[in-house]
Design an enzyme around this catalytic site. Structure first.
Site, short mmCIF file in Angstrom:
data_model
loop_
_atom_site.label_atom_id
_atom_site.label_comp_id
_atom_site.label_asym_id
_atom_site.label_seq_id
_atom_site.Cartn_x
_atom_site.Cartn_y
_atom_site.Cartn_z
N HIS A 261 3.63 -4.78 -9.01
CA HIS A 261 2.31 -4.18 -8.79
C HIS A 261 1.30 -5.16 -8.16
O HIS A 261 0.95 -6.15 -8.77
CB HIS A 261 1.79 -3.69 -10.15
CG HIS A 261 0.64 -2.74 -10.06
ND1 HIS A 261 0.17 -2.03 -11.15
CD2 HIS A 261 -0.16 -2.36 -9.02
CE1 HIS A 261 -0.84 -1.27 -10.78
NE2 HIS A 261 -1.07 -1.46 -9.49
N TYR B 133 -2.97 0.77 -15.66
CA TYR B 133 -3.93 1.88 -15.62
C TYR B 133 -4.44 2.19 -17.02
O TYR B 133 -3.72 2.73 -17.86
CB TYR B 133 -3.31 3.12 -14.99
CG TYR B 133 -2.81 2.91 -13.57
CD1 TYR B 133 -3.45 2.01 -12.72
CD2 TYR B 133 -1.72 3.61 -13.07
CE1 TYR B 133 -3.01 1.81 -11.42
CE2 TYR B 133 -1.28 3.41 -11.77
CZ TYR B 133 -1.92 2.51 -10.95
OH TYR B 133 -1.48 2.30 -9.67
P1 NAD Z 1 -7.12 8.98 -4.91
O1 NAD Z 1 -7.53 8.67 -3.52
O2 NAD Z 1 -5.92 9.83 -5.11
O3 NAD Z 1 -8.40 9.59 -5.65
C1 NAD Z 1 -8.38 9.90 -7.01
C2 NAD Z 1 -9.70 10.57 -7.38
O4 NAD Z 1 -9.83 11.81 -6.67
C3 NAD Z 1 -9.78 10.94 -8.87
O5 NAD Z 1 -11.12 10.82 -9.29
C4 NAD Z 1 -9.38 12.38 -8.89
O6 NAD Z 1 -9.86 13.04 -10.03
C5 NAD Z 1 -10.01 12.88 -7.60
N1 NAD Z 1 -9.39 14.08 -7.02
C6 NAD Z 1 -8.09 14.41 -6.93
N2 NAD Z 1 -7.93 15.59 -6.31
C7 NAD Z 1 -9.17 16.02 -5.99
C8 NAD Z 1 -9.66 17.16 -5.32
N3 NAD Z 1 -8.87 18.12 -4.86
N4 NAD Z 1 -11.00 17.26 -5.14
C9 NAD Z 1 -11.85 16.31 -5.59
N5 NAD Z 1 -11.44 15.19 -6.23
C10 NAD Z 1 -10.12 15.06 -6.43
O7 NAD Z 1 -6.94 7.55 -5.65
P2 NAD Z 1 -5.93 7.00 -6.75
O8 NAD Z 1 -5.79 7.91 -7.91
O9 NAD Z 1 -6.38 5.63 -7.04
O10 NAD Z 1 -4.55 6.92 -6.00
C11 NAD Z 1 -3.49 7.82 -6.25
C12 NAD Z 1 -2.40 7.21 -7.11
O11 NAD Z 1 -1.67 6.27 -6.33
C13 NAD Z 1 -2.89 6.42 -8.32
O12 NAD Z 1 -3.22 7.28 -9.38
C14 NAD Z 1 -1.69 5.54 -8.56
O13 NAD Z 1 -0.67 6.26 -9.21
C15 NAD Z 1 -1.24 5.19 -7.14
N6 NAD Z 1 -1.85 3.94 -6.62
C16 NAD Z 1 -1.13 2.78 -6.68
C17 NAD Z 1 -1.68 1.58 -6.25
C18 NAD Z 1 -0.88 0.31 -6.33
O14 NAD Z 1 0.28 0.33 -6.68
N7 NAD Z 1 -1.47 -0.83 -6.02
C19 NAD Z 1 -2.99 1.55 -5.74
C20 NAD Z 1 -3.69 2.75 -5.66
C21 NAD Z 1 -3.11 3.94 -6.09
#
Ligand code: NAD
Length: 317
Positions: A120, A56
């Site tokens: 990952h 990230y």
């Molecule tokens: P997400 O679906 O959580 O969306 C994140 C986006 O939504 C960001 O732009 C954030 O600022 C915004 N957001 C958060 N709360 C909000 C709200 N209340 N209103 C409006 N916008 C809002 O996607 P993500 O961050 O990619 O996924 C969550 C976490 O999961 C990642 O940060 C990561 O830690 C993990 N993840 C892991 C993998 C993997 O291991 N392959 C893949 C995807 C995500």
């Protein structure tokens, strides 16, 4: 905050976890003070699972989180990071890399152990047998050395995560974008297997990586046009009700007790507060039904990721 069991790990997790990819700049620029405040407010409000990765923001998310967790904060949380995905198209799941990467993560995160260590995006491995026979055994050795407490794998294709649950001696799996308003196939395709095997399940990306929000997805979003258009229509419909689609999206993902924890990417204290408030807000069932019918034509559709063959009927056009 009500805590739920993460499989048989003994860990108790709040229904919302803190996804730290936005702190690495993955979703646009980050205000440093605000980012640190978001971490502290989340901990004070009871969020206890924090997830990051060297991938990230090319290690920026880990470095940021390490700074935010200095002092009394680290001991209050369950800290998860990953290895194997280095850059967009660069992967190394070799035992040597997994150990070196974990050591570097510990340095950036200013800690001497991870609670959770994850391989990952394993769908990008050239040979899945090597994940089961080399990568995971190497991670088990790191666990015995005390560098991590629990191990798991992450990725997009549910078929591969199900195979990992059966073939590899892991403690948990992390799935993303499969338990959202757009796609809830996780419930049938992975929940029964992880339950049967006593594994922990971390669900991630309830906003489908920004798709299910008023501001919309980042330019790099991999979903094809059909999904992006449906999400935009759902968001516009919600605006007519004076509701941000993200509130509905968070509620949908976090209120189901079959899913112990859902990671939401956050970088401001306001987002943390809004997402925690969504836990107690009343779901507007009429609005929810309308939104689900707008999204119905692309429900359960996904996109290809890595080398794993996704069933053609599940791939969105
Ligand atoms: P997400 O679906 O959580 O969306 C994140 C986006 O939504 C960001 O732009 C954030 O600022 C915004 N957001 C958060 N709360 C909000 C709200 N209340 N209103 C409006 N916008 C809002 O996607 P993500 O961050 O990619 O996924 C969550 C976490 O999961 C990642 O940060 C990561 O830690 C993990 N993840 C892991 C993998 C993997 O291991 N392959 C893949 C995807 C995500």
């Amino acid at each position: 905050m009500q805590y739920r069991d993460l499989g048989k790990t003994g860990l108790k997790v709040a229904p919302i976890g803190f996804g730290a990819s936005p702190l690495g700049g993955v979703y646009g620029s980050v205000d440093a003070n605000e980012g640190i405040r978001s971490v502290h407010v989340a901990i004070e409000r009871g969020i206890n699972l924090f997830d990051t990765s060297p991938y990230y923001g090319e290690t920026r998310s880990e470095a940021f989180l390490g700074k935010a967790l200095e002092g009394p904060w680290r001991s209050k949380i369950i800290l998860s990071s990953k290895a194997g995905r280095i850059a967009q198209s660069t992967f190394d799941f070799s035992p040597e890399h997994m150990e070196q990467s974990l050591d570097e993560s510990l340095e950036r995160l200013k800690t001497d152990y991870l609670d959770i260590f994850i391989a990952h995006d394993i769908e990008f491995a050239a040979d899945y047998e090597r994940i089961w026979n080399e990568t995971v055994p190497a991670m088990e050795r790191l666990k015995r050395k005390g560098k991590c407490r629990f191990i798991g794998v992450s990725g997009l294709p549910l078929g591969l995560l199900a195979e990992a649950a059966v073939k590899a001696p892991i403690d948990l799996v992390l799935s993303y974008c499969h338990f959202t308003l757009l796609d809830h196939t996780l419930k049938d395709r992975l929940v029964p297997i992880v339950k049967e095997r006593g594994l922990g399940l971390i669900n991630a990306s309830p906003l489908a990586m920004g798709l299910l929000s008023k501001s919309g997805p980042p330019a790099w979003h991999p979903a094809p046009d059909s999904i992006q258009t449906a999400a935009r229509r759902a968001s516009e419909y919600c605006s007519g009700w004076n509701v941000d689609l993200s509130t509905l999206a968070v509620q949908f993902s976090v209120l189901d007790p079959a899913i112990p924890v859902t990671l939401i990417g956050m970088k401001t204290a306001a987002e943390v507060e809004r997402n925690i408030a969504a836990l107690d807000a009343t779901v507007q069932s009429e609005l929810l039904e309308e939104v689900r019918s707008i999204l119905a034509p692309v429900q359960g559709k996904t996109w290809p990721s890595g080398n794993w063959p996704i069933e053609p009927e599940l791939v969105a056009k």
